[in-house]
Design a protein around this motif. Sequence first.
Motif, PDB file in Angstrom:
ATOM      1  N   ALA A 449       0.900  -1.215   0.081  1.00 55.31           N
ATOM      2  CA  ALA A 449       0.147   0.009  -0.006  1.00 55.31           C
ATOM      3  C   ALA A 449       0.856   1.256  -0.087  1.00 55.31           C
ATOM      4  O   ALA A 449       2.319   1.671   0.921  1.00 55.31           O
ATOM      5  CB  ALA A 449      -1.281  -0.169   1.893  1.00 55.31           C
ATOM      6  N   ILE A 450       0.821   2.007  -0.687  1.00 57.70           N
ATOM      7  CA  ILE A 450       1.684   3.651  -0.708  1.00 57.70           C
ATOM      8  C   ILE A 450       0.852   4.487  -0.091  1.00 57.70           C
ATOM      9  O   ILE A 450      -0.309   4.569   0.124  1.00 57.70           O
ATOM     10  CB  ILE A 450       1.787   3.860  -2.313  1.00 57.70           C
ATOM     11  N   THR A 451       1.732   4.782   1.348  1.00 59.77           N
ATOM     12  CA  THR A 451       1.562   5.600   1.112  1.00 59.77           C
ATOM     13  C   THR A 451       1.449   7.191   2.417  1.00 59.77           C
ATOM     14  O   THR A 451       1.488   7.969   2.072  1.00 59.77           O
ATOM     15  CB  THR A 451       1.790   4.862   3.209  1.00 59.77           C
ATOM     16  N   ALA A 452       3.305   7.110   1.382  1.00 58.82           N
ATOM     17  CA  ALA A 452       3.342   8.333   0.828  1.00 58.82           C
ATOM     18  C   ALA A 452       4.382   8.440  -0.492  1.00 58.82           C
ATOM     19  O   ALA A 452       5.403   7.927  -1.612  1.00 58.82           O
ATOM     20  CB  ALA A 452       4.800   9.448   2.195  1.00 58.82           C
ATOM     21  N   ALA A 453       4.379   9.773  -0.775  1.00 59.35           N
ATOM     22  CA  ALA A 453       5.092  10.244  -2.511  1.00 59.35           C
ATOM     23  C   ALA A 453       5.942  11.292  -1.785  1.00 59.35           C
ATOM     24  O   ALA A 453       6.274  12.282  -1.546  1.00 59.35           O
ATOM     25  CB  ALA A 453       4.116  10.287  -3.399  1.00 59.35           C
ATOM     26  N   HIS A 454       7.273  11.441  -3.120  1.00 60.89           N
ATOM     27  CA  HIS A 454       8.021  12.565  -2.938  1.00 60.89           C
ATOM     28  C   HIS A 454       8.687  11.887  -4.357  1.00 60.89           C
ATOM     29  O   HIS A 454       8.086  11.525  -4.748  1.00 60.89           O
ATOM     30  CB  HIS A 454       9.688  11.797  -1.977  1.00 60.89           C
ATOM     31  N   ASN A 456      11.325  11.503  -5.695  1.00 59.29           N
ATOM     32  CA  ASN A 456      12.056  10.646  -6.453  1.00 59.29           C
ATOM     33  C   ASN A 456      11.787   9.209  -6.746  1.00 59.29           C
ATOM     34  O   ASN A 456      12.142   8.302  -6.942  1.00 59.29           O
ATOM     35  CB  ASN A 456      13.238  10.653  -6.893  1.00 59.29           C
ATOM     36  N   SER A 457      10.668   8.922  -4.930  1.00 61.03           N
ATOM     37  CA  SER A 457      10.844   8.122  -4.508  1.00 61.03           C
ATOM     38  C   SER A 457       8.962   7.644  -4.220  1.00 61.03           C
ATOM     39  O   SER A 457       8.528   8.571  -3.648  1.00 61.03           O
ATOM     40  CB  SER A 457      11.474   7.551  -3.766  1.00 61.03           C
ATOM     41  N   LEU A 458       8.722   6.411  -3.501  1.00 66.44           N
ATOM     42  CA  LEU A 458       7.707   6.035  -2.835  1.00 66.44           C
ATOM     43  C   LEU A 458       8.002   5.470  -1.788  1.00 66.44           C
ATOM     44  O   LEU A 458       8.947   5.213  -1.486  1.00 66.44           O
ATOM     45  CB  LEU A 458       6.630   5.662  -4.006  1.00 66.44           C
ATOM     46  N   LYS A 459       6.935   5.146  -0.953  1.00 73.08           N
ATOM     47  CA  LYS A 459       7.158   4.808   0.192  1.00 73.08           C
ATOM     48  C   LYS A 459       5.602   3.416   0.851  1.00 73.08           C
ATOM     49  O   LYS A 459       4.628   4.620  -0.079  1.00 73.08           O
ATOM     50  CB  LYS A 459       6.744   5.349   1.783  1.00 73.08           C
ATOM     51  N   GLY A 460       5.906   2.492   1.314  1.00 80.34           N
ATOM     52  CA  GLY A 460       4.787   1.397   0.322  1.00 80.34           C
ATOM     53  C   GLY A 460       4.949   0.788   1.840  1.00 80.34           C
ATOM     54  O   GLY A 460       5.904   1.198   2.946  1.00 80.34           O
ATOM     55  N   GLY A 461       3.964   0.573   2.525  1.00 78.16           N
ATOM     56  CA  GLY A 461       3.521  -0.278   3.758  1.00 78.16           C
ATOM     57  C   GLY A 461       3.079  -1.687   4.178  1.00 78.16           C
ATOM     58  O   GLY A 461       3.018  -1.494   3.033  1.00 78.16           O
TER      59      GLY A 461
END
Length: 478
Positions: A449-454, A456-461
């Motif tokens: 589950a994608i929780t944050a966006a930057h 150049n990258s994403l954060k996955g939960g």
Amino acid sequence: MKNRQLGQKLYIKTYGCQMNVYDSGRMADILAPLGYALVDGPEDADMVILNTCHIREKAAEKVYSELGRLKRLKTAREKQGGRMILAVAGCVAQAESEEILDRAPFVDMVFGPQAYHRLPELLAALQRAGKAVLNTDFPPEPKFDHLPKDALDPGAAGTSAFLTVQEGCDKFCTFCVVPYTRGAEYSRPAEDVIAESGRLAAAGVREITLLGQNVNNYHGAEPPGTTRAGSSGTGSLETWGLGRLIRELGKIDGIERIRYTTSYPADMNDELIAAHGDVPELMPFLHLPMQSGSDTVLKAMNRRHTADDYRRLAGLLREARPDIGLSSDFIVGFPGETDADFDATLGLVEEIVFVQAYSFKYSQRPGTPAAAMDGQIPETVKSERLEALRDVLDAQQLAFNRSCVGRVLPVLLDRPGRKPGQLVGRSPYMQAVHVDDPIEGPGAIVRLAITAAHANSLKGGVEAQEAGAEPVEERATA
Ligand code: 5AD
Ligand code: SF4
């Protein structure tokens, strides 16, 4: 074996494109039987190879600064009675062969991208001659036939690998050195590519990226014995396009993801576009360099497409695969580019919308037609245009990344992150995705589950991770 000296340390520094990364791997493969093992730094290496890039001036200049640093190491080694063989390979070697020996006479070997399979011979020649060895021929035999086929060390390949299927370029864009440094277009036979993909899969690779300067113009000999509708399958071999090749590679057990780069817009054929719609392993991401949105500039660049062609292609690709993420290359400040031409580029970028892109200031490359064109653009104007274009492209990338928050994406985990325990993987759209508490290791495709966006990258939960679950591709709507 002649020349074999066990325990030799080899350091290869790679500049530039993914094909150079692939080539560096093949150089390591061909030197392994001579006793050379890869090390992480030049400090105590017995042989150092700089695998260079000539695409822009900055890339080429980096090589000479690195040579300056290496000279000190080499001299120190000699003072201790040892030896360090210093080699320059790649596109700078091809383009500036003798100039390298003039500027850096301490270099022992200079050889171009078509000579890698001759490395053992070149090393032997160096031992015999006792002076620098230079080889920048375009040999008649395809180098791929002479590179080791079984060198792959299981486990060493990682989860994602590059595989060169096509090399060289016959397009002669007026700004580009590649046709001169990499030579004429050559496609490897499909049989070889299938075999190499099988070996990669057996070594644990789950994603392959097919490489070529014009990879979508791939036209390799079909495997012997191929049966075709209305033919017995005997007689002379026909060729396969990239779409056909990808369809076949998708059938290999273990290969779950396929990508290809770099493509030329005019070579995007129907079969390949269709593959984006119906080969599940083919990832919904395409790097398709546009270079400019102005027809006048495109013509001066000798690009065989117009802004409208690009628009149409983007439409066809999105029809075939609605969630496809497009990426591109742009050059600003090409000779003669007016404000109106540049605005046309900005306009087309706004219209097409990219998920990521690379943009460059035009760099005059000696020997290319554009270098001698009138209307060279001042550096300050190039810088302003680059900044304006990057602002738009960065905003598009961030907007796309943000649109992924709340979605569940299948992520191929492939390397440790900076934080302890963290892993980094790739989404289908090539975004880097960080996951802090993965329950599976590198090589797994997990639904995150994608929780944050930057930028150049994403954060996955971790909450959406299902160990061992079949990865399900979730498609966004158009
Ligand atoms: N100047 C600036 N950019 C260049 N590229 C190629 N040659 C030049 C040059 N002379 C860019 C193109 C190409 C990418 C690999 O590098 O955008 O697609
Ligand atoms: Fe260079 Fe053009 Fe060939 Fe791409 S298509 S490698 S930009 S000459």
